[in-house]
Design a protein around this motif. Sequence first.
Motif, PDB file in Angstrom:
ATOM      1  N   THR A  61      -9.180  -2.806  -8.556  1.00  0.00           N
ATOM      2  CA  THR A  61      -8.510  -3.774  -7.776  1.00  0.00           C
ATOM      3  C   THR A  61      -8.224  -4.805  -8.621  1.00  0.00           C
ATOM      4  OG1 THR A  61      -8.728  -3.006  -5.406  1.00  0.00           O
ATOM      5  CG2 THR A  61      -7.524  -5.331  -5.974  1.00  0.00           C
ATOM      6  N   ASP A  70      -4.572 -10.676  -2.901  1.00  0.00           N
ATOM      7  CA  ASP A  70      -5.174  -9.866  -2.526  1.00  0.00           C
ATOM      8  C   ASP A  70      -7.099  -9.707  -3.143  1.00  0.00           C
ATOM      9  OD1 ASP A  70      -3.102  -8.158  -2.097  1.00  0.00           O
ATOM     10  OD2 ASP A  70      -2.297  -7.551  -3.479  1.00  0.00           O
ATOM     11  N   GLU A  99      -1.909 -11.457   0.968  1.00  0.00           N
ATOM     12  CA  GLU A  99      -2.021 -10.153   1.190  1.00  0.00           C
ATOM     13  C   GLU A  99      -1.081  -8.935   1.188  1.00  0.00           C
ATOM     14  OE1 GLU A  99      -5.667  -8.927   1.121  1.00  0.00           O
ATOM     15  OE2 GLU A  99      -6.702  -9.538   2.785  1.00  0.00           O
ATOM     16  N   HIS A 112      -4.652  -2.659   3.150  1.00  0.00           N
ATOM     17  CA  HIS A 112      -5.964  -2.323   2.311  1.00  0.00           C
ATOM     18  C   HIS A 112      -6.326  -1.242   2.490  1.00  0.00           C
ATOM     19  CE1 HIS A 112      -4.417  -5.455  -0.667  1.00  0.00           C
ATOM     20  NE2 HIS A 112      -4.493  -5.979  -0.187  1.00  0.00           N
ATOM     21  N   SER A 147     -11.261  -6.465   1.689  1.00  0.00           N
ATOM     22  CA  SER A 147     -10.727  -8.140   1.662  1.00  0.00           C
ATOM     23  C   SER A 147     -11.647  -9.276   1.757  1.00  0.00           C
ATOM     24  CB  SER A 147      -9.093  -8.040   2.817  1.00  0.00           C
ATOM     25  OG  SER A 147      -8.594  -9.751   1.979  1.00  0.00           O
ATOM     26  N   ASP A 171       0.280  -2.362  -3.767  1.00  0.00           N
ATOM     27  CA  ASP A 171       0.195  -0.871  -4.709  1.00  0.00           C
ATOM     28  C   ASP A 171       1.387  -0.045  -4.704  1.00  0.00           C
ATOM     29  OD1 ASP A 171      -2.594  -1.452  -3.800  1.00  0.00           O
ATOM     30  OD2 ASP A 171      -3.100  -0.114  -2.330  1.00  0.00           O
ATOM     31  N   CYS A 229      -1.796  -4.945  -8.405  1.00  0.00           N
ATOM     32  CA  CYS A 229      -2.679  -4.362  -7.381  1.00  0.00           C
ATOM     33  C   CYS A 229      -3.814  -3.606  -7.725  1.00  0.00           C
ATOM     34  CB  CYS A 229      -2.491  -4.583  -5.436  1.00  0.00           C
ATOM     35  SG  CYS A 229      -3.767  -4.479  -4.744  1.00  0.00           S
ATOM     36  N   HIS A 230      -3.059  -2.160  -8.290  1.00  0.00           N
ATOM     37  CA  HIS A 230      -4.384  -1.950  -9.270  1.00  0.00           C
ATOM     38  C   HIS A 230      -4.215  -1.083 -10.321  1.00  0.00           C
ATOM     39  CE1 HIS A 230      -6.675  -1.597  -5.444  1.00  0.00           C
ATOM     40  NE2 HIS A 230      -6.181  -1.184  -4.928  1.00  0.00           N
ATOM     41  N   ASN A 255      -9.975  -4.628   7.385  1.00  0.00           N
ATOM     42  CA  ASN A 255      -8.671  -5.831   6.779  1.00  0.00           C
ATOM     43  C   ASN A 255      -7.740  -6.088   8.653  1.00  0.00           C
ATOM     44  OD1 ASN A 255     -10.081  -5.663   4.274  1.00  0.00           O
ATOM     45  ND2 ASN A 255      -8.562  -3.687   3.830  1.00  0.00           N
TER      46      ASN A 255
END
Length: 291
Positions: A20, A37, A73, A77, A82, A167, A208-209, A267
């Motif tokens: 992440t 995030d 956010e 997720h 988070s 994502d 985000c990833h 989350n």
Amino acid sequence: MDPVAGVPEVESFFHADTGTFTHVVYDREGGAAAIVDPVLDYDAAAARTSTTSVDDVLAFVRAHRLSVEWILETHAHADHLSAGGVLRERLGARLAIGRGITRVQAHFGALFGLGGEVPADGSQFDRLFDDGDAFRIGGCEARVIATPGHTVDGVTYLVGDAAFVGDTLFAPDVGTARADFPGADAAQLHASLQRILALPAGTRLFLCHDYPVQGRSPIAHTSIADERARNPHLAGSVDAPAYIAMRRARDAQLPVPRLLLPALQVNIRGGRLPAPDANGIRYLRLPLDAL
């Protein structure tokens, strides 16, 4: 789609355990900032949380004399816990997410048997964003773009020339998000991807990833041109029916995310842990044979 004013600075922090990125976006040294995030560290084997990643982000904020106005956010997720609640408490910043969080809360509140403990009204957040909403991070204008499909509450934050896509989109050699969570929809995801790719060519796309292929380091941001040319799910003439068919076939083979059950319980609460029981210990719930 017109770009919004300001060219922000962005510092990215990679959380290797969950793949992440947390991003700190700010208008200038000593200026205003938002944290996108944030990650709460979680040792699944010991069910132990820690704030090592949060502390790294806060050290950067202090070193650059930033005033954090927002914790943003991109969605609720399923792959990491988070740290939104921790940062809100420490910084006094406003915590925000897309309005679709209420549907996520309704579904998973029922799955976990939370009853009225987590009202499905988004009240755990300071602001619920709708598509097209505008706000500011100091001298930078920002706009919200609804990008559902991976989740029903997915949003992209466009801050100057920087888009924080959650994502929805991955690095050009990885692909795009899955669309098999409750409320997810491959057709919506395809439409959301087209909205992102329709942004101005100079837009920086912050991920985000990242799940790097062997031989390369994690990539925090990419470009419209690279995604159009090299993303295996988007390159060429991939129309909606072809994308939907690919996505459904691929998603059918994917495992449940490793931290889905603990992550979503935290989350949907706005990154807060459950209240402790009478013995002072906090507990998460495991719905057996329910997924």
